[in-house]
Design a protein around this motif. Structure first.
Motif, PDB file in Angstrom:
ATOM      1  N   LYS A   1     -13.526 -32.913 -41.951  1.00 33.53           N
ATOM      2  CA  LYS A   1     -14.404 -31.795 -42.324  1.00 33.53           C
ATOM      3  C   LYS A   1     -14.149 -30.569 -41.443  1.00 33.53           C
ATOM      4  O   LYS A   1     -14.006 -29.451 -41.946  1.00 33.53           O
ATOM      5  N   SER A   2     -14.083 -30.787 -40.132  1.00 36.33           N
ATOM      6  CA  SER A   2     -13.836 -29.646 -39.233  1.00 36.33           C
ATOM      7  C   SER A   2     -12.456 -29.061 -39.485  1.00 36.33           C
ATOM      8  O   SER A   2     -12.268 -27.840 -39.462  1.00 36.33           O
ATOM      9  N   THR A   3     -11.493 -29.936 -39.733  1.00 37.13           N
ATOM     10  CA  THR A   3     -10.136 -29.483 -40.040  1.00 37.13           C
ATOM     11  C   THR A   3     -10.140 -28.585 -41.277  1.00 37.13           C
ATOM     12  O   THR A   3      -9.511 -27.520 -41.286  1.00 37.13           O
TER      13      THR A   3
ATOM     14  N   PRO B   1     -18.397 -22.735 -35.106  1.00 37.15           N
ATOM     15  CA  PRO B   1     -17.870 -24.041 -34.729  1.00 37.15           C
ATOM     16  C   PRO B   1     -18.964 -25.075 -34.546  1.00 37.15           C
ATOM     17  O   PRO B   1     -20.149 -24.742 -34.482  1.00 37.15           O
ATOM     18  N   GLN B   2     -18.520 -26.335 -34.463  1.00 40.88           N
ATOM     19  CA  GLN B   2     -19.458 -27.452 -34.406  1.00 40.88           C
ATOM     20  C   GLN B   2     -20.362 -27.384 -33.173  1.00 40.88           C
ATOM     21  O   GLN B   2     -21.547 -27.634 -33.257  1.00 40.88           O
ATOM     22  N   ARG B   3     -19.778 -27.025 -32.007  1.00 43.43           N
ATOM     23  CA  ARG B   3     -20.619 -26.862 -30.817  1.00 43.43           C
ATOM     24  C   ARG B   3     -20.949 -25.381 -30.680  1.00 43.43           C
ATOM     25  O   ARG B   3     -20.183 -24.533 -31.130  1.00 43.43           O
TER      26      ARG B   3
ATOM     27  N   LEU C   1     -19.725 -22.923 -41.854  1.00 46.62           N
ATOM     28  CA  LEU C   1     -20.626 -23.529 -40.870  1.00 46.62           C
ATOM     29  C   LEU C   1     -20.277 -24.994 -40.672  1.00 46.62           C
ATOM     30  O   LEU C   1     -20.301 -25.781 -41.617  1.00 46.62           O
ATOM     31  N   ASP C   2     -19.962 -25.360 -39.432  1.00 49.96           N
ATOM     32  CA  ASP C   2     -19.561 -26.739 -39.129  1.00 49.96           C
ATOM     33  C   ASP C   2     -20.728 -27.499 -38.506  1.00 49.96           C
ATOM     34  O   ASP C   2     -21.027 -27.339 -37.332  1.00 49.96           O
ATOM     35  N   GLU C   3     -21.359 -28.345 -39.290  1.00 48.38           N
ATOM     36  CA  GLU C   3     -22.509 -29.144 -38.840  1.00 48.38           C
ATOM     37  C   GLU C   3     -23.433 -28.335 -37.941  1.00 48.38           C
ATOM     38  O   GLU C   3     -23.656 -28.707 -36.785  1.00 48.38           O
ATOM     39  N   PRO C   4     -23.991 -27.246 -38.481  1.00 49.65           N
ATOM     40  CA  PRO C   4     -24.745 -26.332 -37.608  1.00 49.65           C
ATOM     41  C   PRO C   4     -25.983 -26.960 -36.985  1.00 49.65           C
ATOM     42  O   PRO C   4     -26.443 -26.494 -35.953  1.00 49.65           O
TER      43      PRO C   4
HETATM   44 MG   LIG Z   1     -16.311 -32.267 -37.185  1.00 50.17          MG
END
Ligand SMILES: [Mg+2]
Ligand SMILES: Nc1ncnc2c1ncn2[C@@H]1O[C@H](COP(=O)(O)OP(=O)(O)O)[C@@H](O)[C@H]1O
Lengths: 260, 253
Positions: free
Chosen positions: A61-63, A89-91, A165-168
């Motif tokens: 997913k992040s990729t 980003p995720q973080r 949005l990555d797992e916000p």
């Molecule tokens: Mg990820």
């Protein structure tokens, strides 16, 4: 317009343009490219649409988001994006040496705005993001929800039309997560954008999106797409009592369970 | 942090060392000329105060200027090496080699090449301090989290913006680590420089007093040199805490 180098020669576009189009995307990692993160991935996001991507952790997913953001290039297939992307980003990745205002202003500084002007423009939005009085607070002094809102503000400030949005809300406790989901739904209703939202939370996906794409375990590809024909913004407490909502969540969970 | 027991323990240890030193120096078999007692050293400190201070200022000036040169040159070289890979590959072996040069031997050559004045001392202090600063700054720049660099790319930042807004601040704690090491060796550099040839300075005073069998004065000079190094180290630590408060917060979290 932004087209990644691998994209084939542009054909005349269909009338209904997709803002984001991925065709047969493949991405590999590792020595001798042995880890296949994504394979045969096709995905489209229309202008103004909120698309949620759900999938087990490690399925790419992040990729996928970094490919769309132009931070990575596909090993095969094409990625094309109309309009500039804003990537979250995720973080939260707040800079510990800057205060909350300075962190939000960073996005504007990178566009060439002076430090003071950037802070001023970011500061004007602090109250709307529920951050009033916390302008000078360092990231370590902020709660998880507030850190996330600062990161949101930093993402939104440059005014780019496509949000990635990555797992916000992945790192938040469930109460804060619910309130942040409500806040994002409201913000998107007030100011529509094209959104590609990655999450591992099926309920969150159905709550926030117009359409949900379910990814298979690695190598990730789209195994199902669900249309959420419910009016946005949706409130979680209403949605939980809505049989249509519950049914969609169940169907998505079923697809995930089959893939696993 | 329990500060009080730490301070109390440090004081106790210092008192024990001083007592042992006084005890050994007071033994009949120990010649006053070979070993001055703490009491004699204290007397020399007060009797020769103005002489000691005049020379201490000279040494302090050499140390501070030499350090300043090392900081500027070291930071500039580190940034250049960071931005330009070929320079990094070419300069790294030279940097290591510069540390292999025995400074004790180099000092007289510098003095011969230049003169008895400030120049050679600055060069030696700077040469000693240059290495820890360059290596630590370079290390700090290179260990910026990859995620932050990616974030800056997604925000459309230029190379220079990324350097100024992310990499340099991220390298600041490493810089101070280097500065602390440099501060504690800088005084040694100045003393070597003065021993090779000088007409003023604490290092020269210690050497002279030793030759003239004025042992208490030599000891007083050594005490001052030690205090100078410790004070510089403490200043670098305080500056670190004031300028990089986030570093300690993160370590706690
Ligand atoms: Mg990820
Ligand atoms: N830079 C990388 N180097 C090597 N492997 C990677 C890299 N990025 C991702 N991967 C691998 O690709 C797969 C997908 O990763 P990711 O996109 O982070 O998954 P998700 O976000 O869905 O949890 C994982 O198996 C991960 O180990």
């Amino acid at each position: 317009m932004q087209v990644h180098p691998e994209a084939p020669v542009q054909e005349p576009r269909p009338v209904q343009r997709s803002e984001i189009a991925l065709d047969g995307v493949e991405r590999r990692f590792g020595r001798r490219s042995t880890v296949v993160a994504l394979r045969g991935l096709d995905l489209r996001v229309e202008a103004g649409e909120v698309l949620a991507v759900v999938g087990p952790s490690g399925c790419g997913k992040s990729t996928l988001l970094e490919l769309v953001a132009g931070l990575q290039q596909p090993d095969a297939g094409s990625v094309s994006v109309t309009g500039a992307t804003a990537y979250m980003p995720q973080r939260d990745l707040l800079l510990p040496w800057r205060d909350a205002l300075g962190n939000a202003a960073l996005a504007l500084e990178c566009q060439g705005l002076g430090r003071r002007d950037a802070r001023e423009r970011a500061g004007a939005l602090f109250a709307r993001f529920g951050l009033a009085e916390f302008e000078r607070a360092r990231p370590s002094e902020l709660s998880g929800g507030m850190r996330q809102r600062v990161a949101f503000l930093r993402t939104l400030l440059p005014g780019r039309p496509v949000l990635l949005l990555d797992e916000p809300f992945g790192a938040l406790d469930s109460i804060t997560r619910t309130s942040m989901q409500g806040w994002l739904a409201g913000a998107l209703a007030a100011e529509p954008r094209t959104v590609l939202l990655v999450t591992h939370d099926v309920e969150e996906a159905v709550l926030l999106a117009d359409r949900v794409a379910v990814l298979s375990p690695r190598p990730g590809r789209v195994v199902a797409e669900l249309d959420v024909r419910l009016a946005r913004p949706r409130r979680r407490r209403d949605a939980l009592g809505d049989p249509a909502f519950v049914e969609l969540v169940r169907r998505a969970l079923d697809v995930l369970a089959v893939g696993a | 942090m329990r500060t009080f027991p730490r301070v109390a323990l440090a004081t106790l240890l210092l008192a024990l060392v001083l007592a042992a030193w006084q005890g050994v120096a007071s033994l009949d078999s120990v010649d006053d000329l070979t070993l001055a007692s703490p009491a004699e050293t204290a007397t020399a400190l007060s009797d020769d105060w103005s002489l000691l201070m005049d020379n201490a200022w000279v040494t302090l000036e050499e140390v501070l200027l030499g350090l300043a040169i090392a900081v500027v040159a070291g930071a500039v070289l580190a940034v250049a090496m960071h931005l330009w890979q070929p320079l990094r590959d070419a300069a790294y072996p030279l940097l290591i080699a510069s540390q292999a040069i025995p400074i004790v031997v180099l000092a007289p050559i510098f003095v011969l090449a230049f003169d008895y004045g400030m120049g050679p001392k600055l060069a030696i202090v700077a040469l000693i301090c240059f290495f820890p600063i360059t290596v630590n700054v370079l290390d700090g720049l290179r260990s910026t989290p990859a995620e932050l660099l990616k974030l800056m790319r997604s925000l459309g930042a230029s190379r220079l913006q990324t350097l100024r807004k992310v990499e340099l601040p991220a390298a600041l704690p490493s810089f101070f680590t280097g500065l602390r090491v440099a501060a504690s060796v800088s005084v040694i550099g100045a003393v070597f420089g003065e021993w090779a040839g000088a007409d003023e300075g604490l290092g020269r005073l210690v050497l002279l007093a030793n030759n003239q069998l004025q042992t208490p004065r030599a000891y007083a000079g050594i005490v001052l040199l030690t205090l100078m190094a410790v004070a510089l180290f403490a200043l670098a630590t305080i500056a670190d805490r004031l300028l990089c408060p986030w570093n300690r917060e993160e370590a706690k979290a």
